[in-house]
Motif scaffolding. Structure first.
Motif, PDB file in Angstrom:
ATOM      1  N   UNK A  35       1.849 -10.858 -14.424  1.00 10.45           N
ATOM      2  CA  UNK A  35       0.916 -10.203 -13.531  1.00 10.45           C
ATOM      3  C   UNK A  35       1.023  -8.695 -13.606  1.00 10.45           C
ATOM      4  N   UNK A  36      -0.056  -8.038 -13.291  1.00  8.85           N
ATOM      5  CA  UNK A  36      -0.087  -6.581 -13.163  1.00  8.85           C
ATOM      6  C   UNK A  36      -0.347  -6.237 -11.698  1.00  8.85           C
ATOM      7  N   UNK A  37       0.447  -5.318 -11.186  1.00  6.03           N
ATOM      8  CA  UNK A  37       0.286  -4.813  -9.835  1.00  6.03           C
ATOM      9  C   UNK A  37       0.277  -3.296  -9.906  1.00  6.03           C
ATOM     10  N   UNK A  38      -0.210  -2.654  -8.865  1.00  2.26           N
ATOM     11  CA  UNK A  38      -0.201  -1.199  -8.849  1.00  2.26           C
ATOM     12  C   UNK A  38       0.133  -0.685  -7.468  1.00  2.26           C
ATOM     13  N   UNK A  39       0.663   0.524  -7.452  1.00  2.00           N
ATOM     14  CA  UNK A  39       1.024   1.159  -6.190  1.00  2.00           C
ATOM     15  C   UNK A  39       0.593   2.609  -6.227  1.00  2.00           C
ATOM     16  N   UNK A  41       0.136   6.378  -4.330  1.00  4.56           N
ATOM     17  CA  UNK A  41       0.986   7.151  -3.414  1.00  4.56           C
ATOM     18  C   UNK A  41       0.668   6.842  -1.958  1.00  4.56           C
ATOM     19  N   UNK A  42       1.701   6.519  -1.199  1.00  8.87           N
ATOM     20  CA  UNK A  42       1.529   6.257   0.211  1.00  8.87           C
ATOM     21  C   UNK A  42       0.958   4.896   0.543  1.00  8.87           C
ATOM     22  N   UNK A  43       0.803   4.059  -0.469  1.00 10.25           N
ATOM     23  CA  UNK A  43       0.226   2.733  -0.233  1.00 10.25           C
ATOM     24  C   UNK A  43       1.175   1.646  -0.711  1.00 10.25           C
ATOM     25  N   UNK A  44       0.922   0.432  -0.266  1.00 12.75           N
ATOM     26  CA  UNK A  44       1.731  -0.687  -0.697  1.00 12.75           C
ATOM     27  C   UNK A  44       1.292  -1.149  -2.086  1.00 12.75           C
ATOM     28  N   UNK A  45       2.203  -1.838  -2.760  1.00 15.03           N
ATOM     29  CA  UNK A  45       1.866  -2.402  -4.051  1.00 15.03           C
ATOM     30  C   UNK A  45       0.803  -3.478  -3.866  1.00 15.03           C
ATOM     31  N   UNK A  46      -0.175  -3.486  -4.779  1.00 18.14           N
ATOM     32  CA  UNK A  46      -1.262  -4.452  -4.671  1.00 18.14           C
ATOM     33  C   UNK A  46      -1.498  -5.170  -5.992  1.00 18.14           C
ATOM     34  N   UNK A  47      -2.014  -6.355  -5.878  1.00 25.60           N
ATOM     35  CA  UNK A  47      -2.326  -7.179  -7.042  1.00 25.60           C
ATOM     36  C   UNK A  47      -3.486  -6.578  -7.817  1.00 25.60           C
ATOM     37  N   UNK A  48      -3.386  -6.649  -9.139  1.00 31.05           N
ATOM     38  CA  UNK A  48      -4.466  -6.192 -10.013  1.00 31.05           C
ATOM     39  C   UNK A  48      -5.003  -7.354 -10.845  1.00 31.05           C
ATOM     40  N   UNK A  95       2.670  -1.766 -12.583  1.00 31.33           N
ATOM     41  CA  UNK A  95       3.867  -2.552 -12.869  1.00 31.33           C
ATOM     42  C   UNK A  95       3.479  -3.931 -13.380  1.00 31.33           C
ATOM     43  N   UNK A  96       4.234  -4.421 -14.355  1.00 30.55           N
ATOM     44  CA  UNK A  96       4.033  -5.812 -14.732  1.00 30.55           C
ATOM     45  C   UNK A  96       5.179  -6.651 -14.184  1.00 30.55           C
TER      46      UNK A  96
END
Length: 130
Positions: A35-39, A41-48, A95-96
């Motif tokens: 999976x790929x996720x992203x974060x 600045x100032x936010x939670x990590x989210x699914x991509x 992030x993967x």
């Protein structure tokens, strides 16, 4: 255990494209959901995006559907994220994640849940300028 190394991030103008890669160590890559996720600045990590171990099925966040494509090459132990039509709001660290699958069936929610992934890379930064 698997080690993940992301690459391909950088600075791009809005409307441009980038391809992220995530290289995995080990000889059982084809057993892992990726999976790929992203974060941002100032936010939670989210699914991509996510892809099943076979690569047959893929999952996308609504915000990237139609613009991003996840794929994998099990012979190269690598998963990719092709990102087109980039927007400033895509700016984030990407992030993967990997999870070794031992069961035959997994629900759709498994793939989009950050907690499903046991292993993570160090991340690669993507900046989209307007």
């Amino acid at each position: 255990q698997v080690q993940l190394v992301e690459s391909g991030g950088g600075l791009v103008q809005a409307g441009g494209s980038l391809r992220l890669s995530c290289a995995a160590s080990g000889r059982t890559f084809s057993s892992y959901a990726m999976g790929w996720f992203r974060q941002a600045p100032g936010k939670e990590r989210e699914f991509v995006a996510a892809i099943t171990r076979s690569g047959v099925s893929t999952y996308y966040a609504d915000s990237v559907k139609g613009r991003f494509t996840i794929s994998r090459d099990n012979a190269k132990n690598t998963v990719y994220l092709q990102m087109n039509s980039l927007k400033p709001e895509d700016t984030a660290d990407y992030y993967c994640g990997a999870d070794r699958q031992t069961s035959r069936y997994y629900s759709d929610s498994y793939y989009i849940n950050e907690g499903s992934y046991e292993y993570w890379g160090q991340g690669t930064q993507v900046t989209v300028s307007s």
